[in-house]
Design a protein around this motif. Structure first.
Motif, mmCIF file in Angstrom:
data_model
loop_
_atom_site.group_PDB
_atom_site.id
_atom_site.type_symbol
_atom_site.label_atom_id
_atom_site.label_comp_id
_atom_site.label_asym_id
_atom_site.label_seq_id
_atom_site.Cartn_x
_atom_site.Cartn_y
_atom_site.Cartn_z
ATOM 1 N N CYS A 17 -11.441 -1.436 5.929
ATOM 2 C CA CYS A 17 -12.498 -1.346 4.918
ATOM 3 C C CYS A 17 -12.523 -2.591 4.044
ATOM 4 O O CYS A 17 -13.596 -3.110 3.722
ATOM 5 N N MET A 18 -11.351 -3.092 3.641
ATOM 6 C CA MET A 18 -11.290 -4.264 2.779
ATOM 7 C C MET A 18 -11.798 -5.521 3.475
ATOM 8 O O MET A 18 -12.241 -6.466 2.821
ATOM 9 N N GLU A 19 -11.759 -5.529 4.806
ATOM 10 C CA GLU A 19 -12.272 -6.683 5.557
ATOM 11 C C GLU A 19 -13.800 -6.680 5.614
ATOM 12 O O GLU A 19 -14.416 -7.731 5.774
ATOM 13 N N ILE B 259 -11.873 3.657 -3.191
ATOM 14 C CA ILE B 259 -11.078 3.371 -1.995
ATOM 15 C C ILE B 259 -9.624 3.083 -2.379
ATOM 16 O O ILE B 259 -8.682 3.617 -1.780
ATOM 17 N N TYR B 260 -9.443 2.246 -3.394
ATOM 18 C CA TYR B 260 -8.089 1.903 -3.825
ATOM 19 C C TYR B 260 -7.351 3.125 -4.364
ATOM 20 O O TYR B 260 -6.143 3.277 -4.165
ATOM 21 N N VAL C 283 -0.168 -2.163 -5.772
ATOM 22 C CA VAL C 283 -1.594 -1.879 -5.605
ATOM 23 C C VAL C 283 -2.242 -1.584 -6.957
ATOM 24 O O VAL C 283 -3.342 -2.068 -7.258
ATOM 25 N N PHE C 284 -1.547 -0.822 -7.812
ATOM 26 C CA PHE C 284 -2.075 -0.517 -9.143
ATOM 27 C C PHE C 284 -2.229 -1.793 -9.972
ATOM 28 O O PHE C 284 -3.228 -1.974 -10.681
ATOM 29 N N GLY D 270 -10.703 -2.556 -10.991
ATOM 30 C CA GLY D 270 -10.387 -1.874 -12.242
ATOM 31 C C GLY D 270 -9.606 -0.592 -12.033
ATOM 32 O O GLY D 270 -9.411 -0.110 -10.908
ATOM 33 N N VAL D 271 -9.106 -0.048 -13.126
ATOM 34 C CA VAL D 271 -8.392 1.224 -13.101
ATOM 35 C C VAL D 271 -9.148 2.221 -13.971
ATOM 36 O O VAL D 271 -9.838 1.842 -14.908
#
Length: 745
Positions: free
Chosen positions: A431-433, A441-442, A461-462, A472-473
C-alpha cells in the motif's frame, strides 16, 4: 467654450427626449450581452442553464418602485449643470481611487439631487460599477437621505451584472433602513448567487429565497423555485444531502401555492432522501405516490435512487422489483446500479450472490469501475473470504484505477481480524508503494505490531507518524501505543504517552485509564485530568496565519461567542495535507458534528469549532464588522510560523519561484504589512484585483521568504492518487497580475 461644449454633449447623452416637467426614470431592459453572460458554477447541465435563463427572463418582468429624477435642464444655475454634465462624462473613465478624489473635490457644492443624477446617468449608460461607487460616496455625506427607489434600482442593476456582493451590500442597506426590498431585488439577488462560481453562494441564495417568502411575503415565480432546486441537487450526493430541508421547503411552497411540480422536483427530492444518514422510507413512498397521482412515470434516475435506498436498508425484494423496472429502460444498466445490487445482498449476508453480480457486471459491461471494485472487496473482506478478496484486489491493482486506499483499509482490517499479521505487513508495504500515507493505514499496522508484542517496531512506526505531518497521530493511534506500553510493563514510556495525550487533549480509553490510575497510585503521583480548553502558542500563530489567508469567523449577536470555520479546497493536494494537520491541531476545539462518529479518517473539507469566547480576540481583530479586517498591530504578529500558514492557506508559488500572498482588507493594513516585510529585508509589490490584494515577493526576496517559512511548511509528496488542480487555477488567477509597478491598482 470648452465647458459649454461638454455641457451640450452631456445633456444630449443624458436627456435624448427633453421635457421641462419631471420625467420618470423608467426601468431599462438588460442588454442581450448581459443576459447571455453565464458564469460557470457547479450546476452546468443544459436543463440548469435553461431554468436559470427562465428565471432571468421573469426577473426582467418584475418592476421595482418608480424613481423620479429631475432633468438637468431644470437646474437653474448654468455652472451647476456644466459640472454635473462633466462628472457624468468624466467619472466612468477613472478607477476607484481617482473617482473618489474627484467626487471629494465637489463636496462644497454637490447636493443629493446632483449625485443622484450622476448615479442614474451611469446606470443608463451601463457604467454600473461607477454608479455603485457614487452611491457609496453619497452615503458618507451628511446631507444623504435614504432613497428606497434609488437603492432598489442600483441593487437590481448590480445583480443583473452578476455583481452579487455589491447587490447584497445595497440589499442590506435597504433592510438596515427598516424597509423591505422589492420583489425584483429579492429575485435578482437569488439568480445572481446561483450564477456565481464562488463557494458559499448557494447557501446565500437559499437564505435570500427564504427571506423573500418569510420577510417580504412575496410569492417567487415558478422559474426561481425550479432554478434554486436544480442548484441544490446539482452537487454530488454527499454534498447535497444537507440541503434536504431546503428542498422540502421549496416543494411544500410549490404545492401550497398551486404551482406545477415538475418531474425533476420529485426525482430530486427522492434522490436527496436516499443520501441521508437515516432514510425516511415513508416519505419516499409518499413522493412516489404523489408522482403517480400527477401522471408522472418513474424514470431511470428515480429507479436508481430507489435502488440506492434499498441497498442502504437491505430491502432485497424491493430491489429486485426495481431492477426489473430498470431493465425496461435499458438492457445494460449503469455500473452504479450493479454496485447497489451487490450491497443489497451483502446486507442480508449473501456475499457470494454479490460476487455473482460483480461477475455479471464484468461480462455485460466489459469493464469495472473503482466503485465496483471497492464495493466487492469490502463485502468479501467483511465476510473474511481472504482468497477471493486477494484475487480481486490483485485485479484492481493491475487495472491502474485509483484510489486504492479504501480497499487496502478493508484488506488490512480483514487480516487483523483473522490474525494474519505477516500478510498484513506485506499488504501495508504494498500500500505504501502505491498510495498516499494515511493515518488509518498506519494505525491498523500499529495495532497489529502491538498485538503481536513487537513494541520496539511499533514505537518506531508511531514516531514516524508523529514526525510526518501528512500522516499524523490521533486519539486512536495514541491509545494503541499506550496499551502496548502498559501491556509490556514499560510504565515510564506509558506516562510519557499519557502526558502527550493530555497535552493534545486526546480522550483515553476507560480500561487504559484504570491501569494508569493504579500505576500512578503506586508512585503516589496525582493523575492529571484534561483541563479547560486553552489555545497554545502554536495554535494562536496558526490562527493568525490562516485568518490572513482568508479564514472566516462567525459571531453571535452579542459578539460574546465565536466560531472558527475552516474551509479547504478538496482539489488541492497542499490543502489536503494542511487540512489533516489543522484537523489534528484543533481537534479538541472542533464541534462534535465535525468529528467522525465511526473513528474514520474521512476528514471533511469544511469543519468548524465550538462557539467559544476564547476566539474573541481574533474576531475583534480580523472580523470586526463581519468583514475581513487587517489589524493595526498586524506587523507585531508576522512571525515565520504565521507567514508559513498564511502562504499554505491563501498563497501561491508560481513556476518562477515568486511568492504571491492573497489578503482582503484595507489599503492601510496592506501598507502596514509591506513596511514589516521591508523591515525583514524583503521588498515586495502589491496589486489589487477587486476586493483582493496580492502581495508579490519576487526574485531573491522570495528566496529569503522561503528560508524563513521552510521549517514550518507542511510538504505534500507527489502521489499518483491526487492531482493539484488548484495550483493550475491559482496560476490562471495570478498570471495577469503585473507587479512591474509598485502602485496598488
Amino acid at each position: 467654450m470648452v465647458v459649454k461644449s461638454v455641457t451640450r454633449q452631456g445633456l444630449l447623452s443624458l436627456n435624448p427626449n427633453p421635457n421641462p416637467t419631471v420625467a420618470l426614470f423608467r426601468s431599462l431592459p438588460l442588454s442581450l450581452y448581459h443576459l447571455r453572460r453565464q458564469l460557470p458554477r457547479l450546476a452546468v447541465t443544459a436543463a440548469d442553464r435553461e431554468a436559470l435563463r427562465s428565471a432571468e427572463a421573469e426577473a426582467r418582468q418584475l418592476r421595482g418602485p418608480q424613481l423620479e429624477v429631475a432633468e438637468l435642464s431644470e437646474v437653474a444655475e448654468e455652472w451647476r449643470r456644466a459640472r454635473v454634465a462633466w462628472l457624468c462624462k468624466e467619472l466612468p473613465a477613472h478607477k476607484a481611487g481617482t473617482l473618489v478624489r474627484i467626487l471629494n473635490a465637489q463636496k462644497k457644492w454637490m447636493t443629493q439631487e446632483d449625485a443622484t443624477y450622476v448615479l442614474v446617468h451611469c446606470l443608463r449608460v451601463r457604467e454600473n460599477e461607477t454608479a455603485f461607487r457614487v452611491y457609496k460616496w453619497m452615503m458618507q455625506r451628511n446631507w444623504y437621505r435614504f432613497d428606497f427607489a434609488l437603492a432598489t434600482k442600483l441593487a437590481d442593476y448590480m445583480g443583473k451584472e452578476r455583481k452579487f456582493s455589491k447587490c447584497r451590500e445595497v440589499f442590506d442597506d435597504i433592510i438596515n433602513q427598516g424597509r423591505v426590498p422589492s420583489e425584483s431585488t429579492f429575485h435578482i439577488l437569488v439568480v445572481a448567487y446561483l450564477s456565481a462560481p464562488v463557494q458559499g453562494c448557494l447557501d446565500e441564495a437559499c437564505s435570500i429565497y427564504n427571506r423573500m417568502i418569510q420577510l417580504g411575503g412575496y410569492q417567487p415565480r415558478l422559474s426561481l423555485h425550479n432554478s434554486l432546486f436544480k442548484a441544490l441537487v446539482s452537487s454530488p450526493g454527499m454534498l447535497s444531502k444537507n440541503y434536504l430541508k431546503q428542498a422540502e421547503f421549496i416543494y411544500h411552497h410549490l404545492v401550497t401555492t398551486g404551482l406545477d411540480v415538475r418531474k425533476d422536483i420529485y426525482g430530486g427530492l427522492i434522490w436527496l432522501h436516499t443520501y441521508q444518514d437515516s432514510i425516511d422510507k415513508e416519505r419516499i413512498a409518499e413522493l412516489r405516490e404523489a408522482m403517480l397521482r400527477a401522471g408522472i412515470e418513474e424514470d431511470r434516475e428515480v429507479l436508481v435512487s430507489i435502488l440506492r435506498a434499498c441497498a442502504r436498508e437491505g430491502e432485497v425484494e424491493e430491489a429486485e422489483k426495481t431492477w426489473v423496472k430498470l431493465l425496461k429502460f435499458e438492457s445494460d444498466p449503469p455500473a452504479l446500479t450493479f454496485v447497489y445490487k451487490m450491497e443489497v445482498y451483502s446486507k442480508v449476508g449473501m456475499h457470494m450472490k454479490s460476487l455473482d453480480i460483480f461477475r455479471e457486471m464484468q461480462s455485460k459491461l466489459g469493464e469495472t469501475d473503482v466503485a465496483a471494485y471497492s464495493q466487492i472487496i469490502e463485502i468479501l473482506c467483511k465476510a473474511k473470504e481472504s482468497e477471493l478478496a486477494e484475487s480481486i484486489m490483485a485485479d484492481f491493482v493491475k487495472s491502474g484505477l485509483k484510489p486504492l486506499t479504501p480497499s487496502y483499509v478493508y484488506l488490512l482490517n480483514m487480516y487483523y481480524n483473522l490474525e494474519l499479521h505477516e500478510k498484513l505487513e506485506e499488504a501495508f508495504i504494498q500500500c505504501m508503494e502505491k498510495c498516499r500515507p494515511n493515518c488509518t493505514i498506519y494505525s491498523i499496522y500499529l495495532n497489529s505490531l502491538v498485538k503481536i508484542g513487537n513494541i520496539d517496531k511499533a514505537e518506531d512506526v508511531f514516531g514516524q507518524m508523529n514526525r510526518d505531518a501528512s500522516i499524523g497521530v490521533n486519539a486512536r493511534s495514541c491509545n494503541i501505543i499506550l496499551s502496548g506500553y502498559l501491556s509490556s510493563g514499560n510504565h515510564l514510556k506509558a506516562e510519557k504517552i499519557y502526558d502527550f495525550m493530555c497535552l493534545k487533549k486526546f480522550e483515553i480509553e476507560s480500561p487504559l485509564m484504570e491501569k494508569l490510575d493504579y500505576i500512578m497510585s503506586l508512585k503516589r503521583k496525582v493523575i492529571k485530568r484534561p483541563i479547560n480548553l486553552k489555545l497554545s502558542k502554536e495554535q494562536r500563530e496558526i490562527l493568525i496565519g490562516l485568518l490572513l489567508g482568508g479564514l472566516r469567523i462567525d459571531s453571535d449577536e452579542q459578539r460574546r461567542n465565536h466560531i472558527i470555520r475552516f474551509d479547504f479546497d478538496g482539489n488541492s493536494g497542499s490543502h489536503y495535507v494542511l487540512k489533516s494537520h489543522i484537523y489534528r491541531q484543533f481537534y479538541e476545539w472542533l464541534h462534535p458534528t465535525c468529528k467522525p462518529s465511526d473513528n474514520s479518517e474521512n476528514i471533511p473539507d469544511k469543519f468548524c469549532t465550538i462557539a467559544s469566547s476564547h476566539f474573541g480576540f481574533y474576531a475583534d481583530q480580523f472580523w470586526s464588522k463581519g468583514e475581513p479586517t487587517i489589524p493595526k498591530l498586524v506587523h507585531r504578529w508576522l512571525s515565520p510560523c504565521v507567514l508559513a500558514y498564511w502562504y499554505m492557506y491563501g498563497g501561491h508559488r508560481n513556476s518562477s519561484g515568486d511568492i504571491l500572498l492573497k489578503i482582503k482588507g484595507s489599503r492601510e493594513g496592506v501598507e502596514n504589512i509591506v513596511k514589516k516585510f521591508k523591515a525583514m529585508s524583503m521588498d515586495c509589490k502589491v496589486k489589487r484585483k477587486g476586493r483582493v490584494f496580492w502581495i508579490g515577493i519576487l526574485g531573491s526576496n522570495s528566496t529569503w521568504f522561503w528560508k524563513l517559512v521552510d521549517p514550518y511548511i507542511i510538504e505534500d509528496k507527489d502521489f499518483p492518487e491526487i492531482g493539484d488542480e488548484t495550483k493550475e487555477q491559482d496560476a490562471m488567477k495570478t498570471e495577469d497580475i503585473n507587479f512591474n509597478s509598485d502602485s496598488v491598482e
